[in-house]
Design an enzyme around this catalytic site. Structure first.
Site, PDB file in Angstrom:
ATOM      1  N   ASP A 149       0.813  -1.214   0.000  1.00  0.00           N
ATOM      2  CA  ASP A 149       0.000   0.000   0.000  1.00  0.00           C
ATOM      3  C   ASP A 149       0.855   1.275   0.000  1.00  0.00           C
ATOM      4  OD1 ASP A 149      -2.461   1.405   0.052  1.00  0.00           O
ATOM      5  OD2 ASP A 149      -3.331  -0.061   1.418  1.00  0.00           O
ATOM      6  N   ASP A 209      -9.713   3.847  -4.024  1.00  0.00           N
ATOM      7  CA  ASP A 209     -10.418   2.623  -3.646  1.00  0.00           C
ATOM      8  C   ASP A 209     -11.847   2.592  -4.191  1.00  0.00           C
ATOM      9  OD1 ASP A 209      -8.156   2.018  -2.259  1.00  0.00           O
ATOM     10  OD2 ASP A 209      -9.041   2.176  -0.266  1.00  0.00           O
TER      11      ASP A 209
END
Length: 471
Positions: A149, A209
């Protein structure tokens, strides 16, 4: 200059490797599997992973290709005095090796998560500055996949070279372990990842996202339309928002390195059946990873039948590895309550000379749509054989497993006598070579050089076809 260096160095490396365009030999087709984040977020445990894996196997999804079981954030309790990562003993009482062993013994692959920052997105220890010891931790625990991430990155972004170096540090560390580990970047497309991702990784997120909405805008996902280079990618991005951002990026993805449009929301939230079909079809068509985001222990029959549609999965796993191209996009006057309404046409080549096409209706009403060979073979010119041939049209959803059969599989926790495709026994590549009818859909007609393909596409829906040259 940095991007020019990347292109030059990649060409040189490709010339040396010759047989494989993948930087580490992995990711020759987009990855398939399950990730806990979309449904469970931080509510993770050993039991969740192992029970989910068992369920995926029992209902036939593993044999369809969903082999990666990916543990997302919130699994750690910190580091030891010497800096080694430690798994949370309450969540994972037997440690990560136990999880890996169970998965491997059942022919799954094990994925874990970290962040190229001081902390993960949920505030657990990140791997920035700890790349080598963390890579060794993952390798020693039998990890086959790393989702990496972008949170708490200490401002190390803003230029492609800056992000490239930060993510390359973990790439090098993983390779140094000697264990084959699929490397999945989750840096939200920041700093033009699609230009440099394939040099160091097997897939890369290209947007903020996803969330289970088809068109709904959200201020937390500020970039819209074709704005793929977002200064702030955000989150709560709709399916159509992400798809439109991905449209120009297909030319930068291929065998060994894939644009990742984020986990699948089929079976998550309240998407309609047509929306779920369109979502799954388009992710397959642009060669995004097919990673289930739903709770497979509480999956609707209709959602299961989408995840198990082998003729659509075969498009995603096609060995040619070429993402489809959006040929045209038009706004329509019939908009939804968010002011959204558009139609699109996509087309792409397949390994055996076939072509996949999609007529996508982002409007709120069913709509007649059509196309012709000039649009389908958009890079061809007058005199090309493709434009002078007759083509058979196969509906890729016509042979979908019915809800009664799907419910029976889910309720009995077994595929039983259902004719679900088994890619473990016969790969998609080999199945297509053998003309397995489950991989080609159902023939519904044909199109001639001067003909039109006409259909009515449902609201927020898709018409999804494979074209095969008529014999």
């Amino acid at each position: 200059m940095f991007l020019l260096y990347l292109f030059t160095s990649f060409a040189a490396v490709s010339g040396v490797l010759g047989s494989s365009p993948s930087y580490n030999g992995l990711g020759l087709t987009p990855q398939m599997g399950w990730d806990n984040w979309n449904t469970f977020a931080c509510d993770v445990s050993e039991q969740l992973l192992l029970d989910t894996a068992d369920r995926i196997s029992e209902i036939g999804l593993k044999d369809l290709g969903y082999t990666y079981v990916i543990l997302d954030d919130c699994w750690s309790s910190g580091r030891t005095a010497n800096g080694t990562l430690v798994a949370d003993k309450e969540k994972f009482p037997n440690g990560m090796s136990h999880v890996a062993d169970h998965l491997h013994n059942n022919n799954f692959l094990f994925g874990m998560y970290s962040s190229a920052g001081e902390y993960t997105c949920a505030g657990y220890p990140g791997s920035l500055g700890h790349e080598e010891e963390d890579a060794e931790f993952f390798a020693s625990n039998g990890v086959d996949y790393l989702k990496y991430d972008n949170c708490y990155n200490k401002g190390q972004f803003g230029a492609p070279e800056t992000s490239y170096k930060r993510y390359k540090a973990m790439s090098d560390a993983l390779n140094k372990t000697g264990r084959p580990i699929f490397y999945s970047l989750c840096n939200w497309g920041q700093d033009l990842t699609h230009y440099w991702g394939s040099d160091i990784a097997n897939s890369w997120r290209m947007s903020g996202d996803i969330y289970p909405q088809f068109t709904r805008p959200d201020s937390r996902c500020p970039c819209d339309g074709d704005q793929f280079d977002c200064a702030y990618a955000g989150f709560h991005c709709s399916i159509m928002n992400i798809l439109n951002k991905a449209a120009p990026m297909g030319q930068n993805a291929g065998i060994g390195g894939w644009n990742d449009l984020d986990n699948l929301e089929v079976g998550v939230g309240n998407l309609t059946d047509d929306e779920e079909k369109a979502h799954f079809s388009m992710w397959a068509m642009v060669k995004s990873p097919l990673v289930i985001g739903a709770d497979v222990n509480h999956l609707k029959a209709s959602s299961y039948s989408i995840y198990s549609q082998a003729s659509v999965i075969a498009i995603n796993q096609d060995p040619k590895g070429v993402p489809a191209t959006r040929v045209w996009r038009h706004q329509v006057p019939q908009t939804d309550k968010y002011g959204q309404g558009e139609i699109q046409f996509w087309s792409g080549p397949l390994d055996n000379g076939d072509q996949v096409i999609a007529l996508l209706n982002g409007g709120i009403k069913p709509r007649p749509m059509n196309t012709n060979l000039e649009e389908i073979f958009f890079d061809s010119y007058l005199g090309f054989e493709q434009l002078s041939s007759n083509w058979d049209i196969y509906d890729l959803w016509a042979n979908r497993v019915d809800n009664a059969t799907s419910a029976n599989i889910l309720n009995n926790n077994s595929v039983g006598n259902a004719t679900i495709y088994n890619a473990t026994a016969l790969s998609y590549k080999d199945g297509m070579a053998k003309n397995d009818t489950r991989l080609f859909g159902t023939k519904i007609g044909s199109i001639s050089p001067d003909g039109l393909l006409n259909t009515t596409v449902p609201a927020h829906g898709i018409a999804f076809y494979r074209l095969r040259r008529s014999t």
